[in-house]
Design an enzyme around this catalytic site. Structure first.
Site, PDB file in Angstrom:
ATOM      1  N   GLY A   1      13.180  -2.572  29.446  1.00 35.16           N
ATOM      2  CA  GLY A   1      13.324  -3.678  28.593  1.00 35.16           C
ATOM      3  C   GLY A   1      11.857  -4.249  28.091  1.00 35.16           C
TER       4      GLY A   1
ATOM      5  N   ARG B   1       3.826  -3.532  37.051  1.00 37.39           N
ATOM      6  CA  ARG B   1       2.489  -4.084  36.407  1.00 37.39           C
ATOM      7  C   ARG B   1       2.679  -4.297  34.828  1.00 37.39           C
ATOM      8  NH1 ARG B   1      -0.275  -0.025  33.825  1.00 37.39           N
ATOM      9  NH2 ARG B   1      -2.438  -0.928  34.580  1.00 37.39           N
TER      10      ARG B   1
ATOM     11  N   GLY C   1       5.095  -9.597  38.627  1.00 35.15           N
ATOM     12  CA  GLY C   1       5.671  -8.380  38.684  1.00 35.15           C
ATOM     13  C   GLY C   1       6.909  -8.564  39.425  1.00 35.15           C
TER      14      GLY C   1
ATOM     15  N   GLY D   1       9.369  -5.640  39.322  1.00 34.01           N
ATOM     16  CA  GLY D   1       9.930  -4.273  39.323  1.00 34.01           C
ATOM     17  C   GLY D   1      10.410  -3.730  40.707  1.00 34.01           C
ATOM     18  N   GLU D   2       9.562  -4.080  41.728  1.00 28.56           N
ATOM     19  CA  GLU D   2       9.984  -3.504  43.053  1.00 28.56           C
ATOM     20  C   GLU D   2      10.637  -4.383  44.053  1.00 28.56           C
ATOM     21  OE1 GLU D   2       6.533  -0.373  43.611  1.00 28.56           O
ATOM     22  OE2 GLU D   2       5.603  -2.136  42.547  1.00 28.56           O
TER      23      GLU D   2
END
Ligand SMILES: Cc1cc2nc3c(=O)[nH]c(=O)nc-3n(C[C@H](O)[C@H](O)[C@H](O)COP(=O)(O)OP(=O)(O)OC[C@H]3O[C@@H](n4cnc5c(N)ncnc54)[C@H](O)[C@@H]3O)c2cc1C
Lengths: 284, 778
Positions: free
Chosen positions: B498, B538, B728, B730-731
Site C-alpha cells: 500500500g 525501509r 518502519g 514492515g517486519e
C-alpha cells in the site's frame, strides 16, 4: 503441477460406467468422483491414470435414502450433504458432528462420502466411522454387485477390497438405536487437516452399563479399524474416568502406529490415548 | 518526544482506503504470469542433493538448454569485503556438480507451460550422487564433505566482535544464565510464486523483462552484468507483485536464464514457478542455532552477553545480501533493546547441500529476539522476579543510545510501550485465571517479548557489513503536469504494502491537494529513477522521506509562483484544498491554474522560474528504530502438545502513523508469519538432503482458523531520525511473535520443569519434552 495426459469418459448410466471401467481398468483407468483426492495426486503426478471414468453425471448414484433400517449413501453424495442431520436420531447427529472435521467447505461441497471410502486414506474420518458402525460397502462391476463388510474392506494405506473394475456404488450404515451414545474426537495440526489420530465410539447404556461398545481408531495406523481390546475394557462396565482411561490405554497399546517425518510412534500412541478418552467422554 | 497517537490535521494519519485495492480485489491486478508468451520454460531440477552431473539428455525433438549453452553467462558471485567472507559462485544452470535438491539443471522450451512440463519430465538426468551435508553443525565437523571447495570447513563467513571490557565483566559477573535455541527452516511462501517473462522488442532492440521482484533496478543491473550486455538493453518491470517478504529481493537464477533465452532467441519467453518449485528451490530462511549466555549483577541487570551464532546458508549465497546476512545481522543486533555494555559474539554462516537461504521478513531478528527474550525469562525465573520487571531493569531509557556494537538508537519508548502492553494484558487477572485453570488440569500461559527493530537505514548501515552492493538511499522524482495532476516516480518498488496510498498522503499534505490527485509510479526501470526497492522495513521511511523532500521543493516553487502572480509575499501563501491563497484575504488561485502557468504561460511571471514543475530528491537516512511489545496468551494441551492461542496483543511504536490502517495490516500479517515460525512451518530435509516438505500438505502455514484476534495499541514517538517521523513497521510483527508465543508456552508448562527452546514448537516437540521431563523425575 498439472496432470499427465489422460482420456476422459463421462458415462450417463451405471451400466455404461462399469462397462468402460472394465475396459480401461487394466490400463490404470480410474473412477473420478469428487476429485478432491485424485486430482491433487494427479497434479503432483503421483498418480497418472490413463483413463478417468467420471461418475458425476450418473443420477442414480446421487441417492441418499433409508432402507431396511439402513442409511444408503450413493456414490455421488457429497460430504456437505451431512452437515445437517440426514436422518433423525444418533446416526444423523454423529454424521453431522464428524463431517465438520473433513477438510474445508469448498472441498466438502465437491468430495464424496463413497470417494473417501474408496480412496481409504488412513486418516479419513468417514472410513473410521464406517469401521465403527460396521457399515457395508456395495461394489458393482460388469460381473454384478457384491456387498463387503467394513471389517473386510480396508486392507492398508489406500488399499481396499475393491477390485480395479468395480465402482463403489453405495455405502450402507445401520441406523442407531435412539439411546445410542456417540462420540468423536480427532487431533490435527490445523483445522481441516487430515488427523494424526482420531476415535469414533458408540455404545448404549443398559442399567448404567455400557452395552455393545464400539471403538474405532483412525489416522494412527495403515487403515482405520475397531479395536477389540478397548471395546472389551468398556463392555458391561459403567462409564467412569478410570474405565475410559483403561480403554484408551489399551487402544494405544494395540495400535501399530504409522511414522513419518513429523510424527514418531511414541507420540502417535499418546495421541491415541487422548483421542480415545476424549471421544468416550464426548459420548457420555 | 513521546505521546499517544496524534489527531490528524491533514491527510497523514488517516486510514485512507488503499488506492491499490479496487483492482486487486476485483481480480484485475496485473501479474507477470498474465502475459502471453511464445515459449514457456520448464526447469529440470536436480533430484539429488549432491553429485556430479554425468549426462542430461533431452527427449527427441525437445528444445533444451543447459549450462554448456550458457557458457557466456557469468556466475552469480555475491561479495562481501569483511568478516573473512569466502565468495562462492553459482552458475545459473548447474554446470558440473549439483548442490541441492531442486537446483536448476536445464531449461526445456515449449509453446505452452503444460507441454514444457510434459517434456521436462522426460529429460534423462544422470548424476553420480555424492554424500550430502544438511545440518549446520555436521557441516563444520571435521571431515565433512565440502559444498564448495574454496570454503574450508564449509564456512562462508566467520565474524567475531568483543568489547574491550567483556572478559573482565564476564569473569566478575555473579549470575549466569545460558541457553541454546534453534529455529528450524522456513519458506516465506508468497501467494504469487516467482515468475519472469522476457520479450525481445524488435523496434528498440532490447529485452523487456517483467518479473515478480522487490528490486527491479538491481535486477536490471545484475542480469545485464551476468549476460554481458548494457543496462540500457534491458528494461525491467515489476507489475503487481503478490507478496515477496524477502524471497523476491534476491536474484533468481531462473530470471537470468529467461532473459538470456529471450535475447538469444529474439522472442518472448515465460516462466512461472509452481508451488512445489517454490517450496523446494526458492529461497529458504531462518535455519539457525544460537548459544547465548547472559551475565547479570545482583540486581538482575545484564552486564555482559556472549553469543555464538551458527546460520545455515544453504548451497549458495544470495545476491545482493550474500551468505553472511543472517549471521551478521544476528551479531550486530543480538543485545536487542537492552542496555548491556559488554558483548562478545562469534557468528558463522555455513554452507550445506540445501536450498539457499535469503532474507525473509525480519531476517535474523525473529531468531535473535527469540533467543534474548528466552534468556530474559529464564533470568527472571532465576532471580524470582516477573517478566516485565527484569525487562524494566534492562531496557534502554535514554536516547540517543549507542549500543555495544555501535548502533545508535534514536528516540523511542521501550519502557512505556511495554508498560502499555502489560497494562492491556491485565497480568494479575491472568495469573488468577491461570491458577484456577491449573487446578482443573488446564495449562494457560502468558509470554511477552520486547524488541526494537532497525528500520529505514541508509548506506552507512549496509556499508558496515562490507557489502559490495551497498543499498541505502532512495530517489523520488515528483512533478505536477500542466493539468495539475501530481505524479511521483519512485525508485522503490512496493509489492502489496500500500505504499502508493501512503506516499500520496504525504505528498497531498505538502502540496495542498487531495490524494486522488497524486499518482505514484513504480516498478519500471524506464519510468522511475534508479532505486533499491522494498526490504528492510525501509520503503515508507526512505521513499517517503524522499517524496517529502521532493514535494517540499515543488511546494516552494508553487508558493513562489503563487506569490508572484497574486502579488503577495511567499510567507503569506497558504496551499490547501487545491488552491493557493493569500492568507487573510480572498485572493486565491487554483493550483491547476498555477501548473498551467508554469508550463504554458511562463511569460506571466515577473520573477524567473525555470519552466515546469518537477523536482527530484534523494534521501539516505541514518536509520530509525521502532519498538514494540508482544504479549501472547496461550493454552497448552499437555496430552497432545497442541498450543492454542487465546489472544495476541501488540503495543507498537512505529513513530508517526502515515496510514494507521496500513500499519495495522502490516502488524497483523507479520504476527501471522511469526505464529507460523513459532508453531507451524518447518522445511524438513532427510539425512540425505532430500526435501520432505515439497507440498502444502507437508509444509503447514497456519490458516485464518489458526490466527487469533490480534489487539493493537499504538504510540507515536516523533523521531528526528526520519524526515516524515515515521518509523518502519514492515517486519516487527514477524520479529516479536515467536518469542512471545514460546515464552507463553514455557509459562504454561512451568509446573513441568521443561524448557522449549526450539521452533516451531510442534505438538510432538512439546510432548517429547514433557515425556522426557516426566521420565527424568521418575
Ligand atoms: C486440502 C484437502 C484437505 C482434505 N482433508 C480431508 C480430511 O480432513 N479428511 C478426509 O477424510 N478427507 C480429506 N480430504 C479428501 C476429501 O475428503 C476427498 O473428497 C475424499 O478423500 C475423496 O473423495 P472424492 O469424491 O473427492 O474422490 P476422488 O478424488 O474423485 O477419488 C479418490 C479415489 O477414489 C476412487 N474412487 C472415488 N469414488 C469411487 C467410487 N465410487 N468407486 C470406485 N472408486 C472410487 C478414485 O478412483 C480415486 O482413486 C481433503 C482433501 C483436500 C484437497
Amino acid at each position: 503441477m498439472k496432470p499427465a495426459p489422460f482420456q476422459y469418459h463421462a458415462p450417463r448410466s451405471l451400466q455404461e460406467a462399469v462397462a468402460i471401467l472394465a475396459q480401461v481398468a487394466p490400463a490404470d483407468g480410474r473412477v473420478l468422483a469428487g476429485g478432491q483426492s485424485l486430482v491433487p495426486i494427479m497434479a503432483f503426478r503421483l498418480a497418472r491414470p490413463s483413463h478417468l471414468v467420471d461418475i458425476n453425471g450418473i443420477e442414480a448414484l446421487a441417492r441418499l435414502a433409508v432402507e431396511n433400517g439402513k442409511l444408503c449413501i450413493g456414490a455421488c453424495v457429497r460430504h456437505a450433504a451431512f452437515e445437517r442431520p440426514v436422518v433423525e436420531g444418533p446416526l444423523g447427529r454423529l454424521l453431522a458432528m464428524v463431517v465438520r472435521h473433513i477438510a474445508h467447505s469448498p472441498i466438502r461441497a465437491r468430495g464424496t462420502f463413497c470417494g473417501s471410502i474408496a480412496h481409504a486414506d488412513p486418516a479419513s474420518e468417514w472410513c473410521a466411522l464406517v469401521a465403527a458402525l460396521d457399515g457395508e460397502i456395495v461394489a458393482t462391476s460388469v460381473r454384478g454387485a457384491r456387498v463387503i463388510a467394513a471389517g473386510q474392506f480396508f486392507a492398508g494405506i489406500m488399499a481396499t477390497a475393491l477390485a480395479e473394475d468395480e465402482v463403489l456404488t453405495e455405502v450402507r450404515l445401520p441406523l442407531l438405536a435412539p439411546d445410542t451414545r456417540c462420540g468423536f474426537y480427532e487431533f490435527n495440526r490445523r483445522a481441516g487437516d487430515f488427523a494424526l489420530a482420531m476415535a469414533v465410539v458408540h455404545f448404549r447404556l443398559v442399567e448404567g452399563r455400557m452395552f455393545k461398545p464400539r471403538v474405532a481408531i483412525g489416522g494412527a495406523e495403515t487403515h482405520p479399524r475397531r479395536v477389540a481390546a478397548a471395546e472389551a475394557a468398556l463392555a458391561a462396565n459403567a462409564p467412569s474416568p478410570r474405565v475410559f482411561a483403561d480403554a484408551a490405554a489399551r487402544a494405544a497399546r494395540d495400535v501399530e502406529p504409522l511414522e513419518d517425518a513429523q510424527t514418531n510412534a511414541q507420540y502417535r500412541r499418546e495421541l491415541v490415548v487422548a483421542v480415545t478418552r476424549r471421544a468416550l467422554e464426548a459420548a457420555l | 518526544m513521546s505521546a499517544g497517537v496524534a489527531v490528524p490535521t491533514g491527510w497523514v494519519g488517516r486510514s485512507l482506503r488503499r488506492i491499490e485495492d479496487p483492482a486487486l480485489v476485483r481480480g484485475s491486478g496485473r501479474f507477470t504470469s498474465d502475459l502471453p508468451a511464445a515459449l514457456w520454460v520448464r526447469f529440470v531440477r536436480s533430484p539429488v542433493a549432491a553429485g556430479k552431473i554425468l549426462r542430461i539428455v533431452a527427449p527427441p525433438g525437445a528444445r533444451m538448454v543447459t549450462a554448456a549453452d550458457l557458457a557466456a553467462v557469468g556466475p552469480i558471485r555475491p561479495m562481501l569485503h569483511k568478516f573473512n567472507y569466502v565468495p562462492i559462485e553459482q552458475r545459473v544452470l548447474a554446470a558440473d556438480v549439483v548442490r541441492f535438491v531442486g537446483e536448476p539443471l536445464a531449461a526445456i522450451l515449449a509453446p505452452s507451460r503444460e507441454e514444457a512440463e510434459d517434456l521436462a519430465e522426460r529429460v534423462h538426468v544422470e548424476i553420480d550422487a555424492t554424500s550430502a551435508i544438511v545440518d549446520a553443525y555436521a557441516a563444520i565437523a571435521a571431515g565433512a564433505p565440502l559444498v564448495h571447495a574454496q570454503a574450508r570447513g564449509n564456512i562462508i563467513v566467520d565474524a567475531r566482535v568483543a568489547t574491550p571490557g567483556f572478559a573482565a565483566a564476564s569473569a566478575a559477573a555473579r549470575h549466569r544464565v545460558r541457553l541454546r535455541i534453534r529455529s528450524r527452516r522456513q519458506n516465506a511462501l508468497p501467494l504469487e510464486p516467482r515468475a519472469a517473462h522476457a520479450a525481445w522488442d524488435p523496434v528498440e532492440r532490447r529485452i523487456i523483462l517483467h518479473c515478480s521482484t522487490q528490486m527491479p533496478h538491481l535486477m536490471r543491473t545484475i542480469i545485464a552484468q551476468l549476460i554481458g550486455m548494457a543496462e540500457s538493453g534491458l528494461r525491467v518491470i515489476a507489475p503487481d507483485v503478490g507478496g515477496g517478504f524477502g524471497q523476491k529481493m534476491s536474484l533468481a537464477a531462473e530470471y537470468v536464464v529467461v532473459a538470456w533465452l529471450a535475447r538469444s532467441l529474439r522472442t518472448s519467453v515465460a516462466w512461472t514457478e509452481d508451488r512445489r518449485e517454490n517450496l523446494i528451490a526458492s529461497f529458504h530462511a531462518r535455519d539457525q542455532h544460537i548459544d547465548l549466555e547472559g551475565m547479570f549483577d545482583d540486581a538482575a541487570r545484564l552486564v555482559a552477553l556472549r553469543a555464538d551464532v551458527l546460520a545455515n546458508v544453504g548451497a549458495y549465497a544470495c545476491y545482493p545480501t550474500t551468505g553472511a546476512v543472517e549471521a551478521l545481522m544476528a551479531m550486530a543486533e543480538m543485545p536487542g533493546p537492552y542496555d548491556v555494555r559488554d558483548y562478545s559474539c562469534t557468528a558463522r554462516g555455513v554452507l550445506t547441500h540445501t536450498c539457499p537461504m535469503a532474507p525473509y521478513r525480519g531476517v535474523s531478528r525473529p531468531v535473535i529476539t527469540f533467543a534474548i527474550e528466552r534468556l530474559m525469562d529464564k533470568a527472571a525465573a532465576a532471580f524470582g522476579i516477573d517478566a516485565p520487571t527484569i525487562r524494566r531493569r534492562n531496557l534502554v531509557r535514554a536516547f540517543p543510545y549507542t549500543t555495544a556494537t555501535g548502533l545508535v538508537f534514536d528516540e523511542a519508548s521501550y519502557v512505556e510501550t511495554m508498560d502499555a502492553a502489560v497494562l492491556a494484558a491485565d497480568l494479575p487477572a491472568f495469573r488468577a485465571r491461570q491458577a484456577a485453570a491449573r487446578l482443573q488440569g488446564r495449562y494457560l500461559g502468558i509470554g511477552m517479548s520486547t524488541f526494537c527493530e532497525r528500520t529505514g537505514y541508509g548506506t552507512p548501515a549496509f556499508a558496515a557489513r562490507g557489502m559490495d552492493v551497498t543499498p541505502g538511499w532512495e530517489t523520488v522524482v515528483l512533478g505536477i503536469d500542466p493539468s495539475g495532476c501530481v505524479e511521483a516516480r519512485i525508485g522503490s518498488s512496493p509489492h502489496g504494502q500500500g505504499l502508493r496510498t501512503a506516499l500520496s498522503q504525504i505528498i497531498a499534505d505538502e502540496l495542498g491537494v487531495s490524494p486522488e490527485r497524486v499518482t505514484v509510479v513504480h516498478g519500471d526501470t524506464d519510468r522511475t529513477p534508479y532505486g533499491w526497492g522494498t526490504f528492510a522495513s525501509r520503503s515508507l521511511v526512505i521513499a517517503g522521506g524522499a517524496a517529502l523532500m521532493a514535494a517540499r521543493k515543488v511546494r516552494a516553487k508553487l508558493i513562489g509562483m503563487a506569490a508572484d502572480l497574486l502579488e503577495a509575499a511567499p510567507e503569506d501563501i497558504v496551499l490547501g484544498d487545491g488552491v493557493a491563497r493569500v492568507s487573510g484575504t480572498d485572493r486565491a488561485m487554483a493550483i491547476d491554474a498555477l501548473a498551467r502557468a508554469a508550463y504554458h504561460q511562463t511569460h506571466r511571471f515577473k520573477g524567473t522560474f525555470a519552466p515546469g514543475l518537477a523536482e527530484s530528491a534523494t534521501y539516505d537516512p541514518p536509520g530509525t528504530f521502532s519498538n514494540a511489545c508482544h504479549i501472547a496468551l496461550v493454552e497448552v494441551d499437555i496430552e497432545t502438545g497442541r498450543v492454542g492461542i487465546e489472544k495476541f496483543l501488540v503495543a507498537e511504536d512505529a513513530g508517526r502513523l502515515i496510514n494507521p490502517m496500513i500499519v495495522d495490516g502490516q502488524i497483523h500479517g507479520g504476527v501471522a508469519q511469526g505464529i507460523a515460525n513459532a508453531l507451524y512451518e518447518e522445511v524438513i530435509y532427510d539425512a540425505g538432503g532430500d526435501i520432505l516438505t515439497a507440498t502444502l500438505a507437508d509444509y503447514l502455514p497456519p490458516t485464518a482458523r489458526e490466527i487469533p484476534p490480534i489487539a493493537l495499541h499504538h504510540r507515536e514517538t516523533l523521531t528526528e531520525a526520519s524526515l516524515t517521523k515515521a518509523k518502519g513497521v514492515g517486519e516487527g510483527g514477524t520479529i516479536g511473535a515467536p518469542a512471545a508465543l514460546i515464552n507463553a508456552v514455557n509459562d504454561a508448562l512451568a509446573p513441568f520443569g521443561v524448557s522449549i527452546d526450539e521452533i516451531p514448537a510442534t505438538p510432538q516437540r512439546i510432548r517429547d519434552a514433557l515425556r522426557a521431563a516426566a521420565a527424568a523425575k521418575a
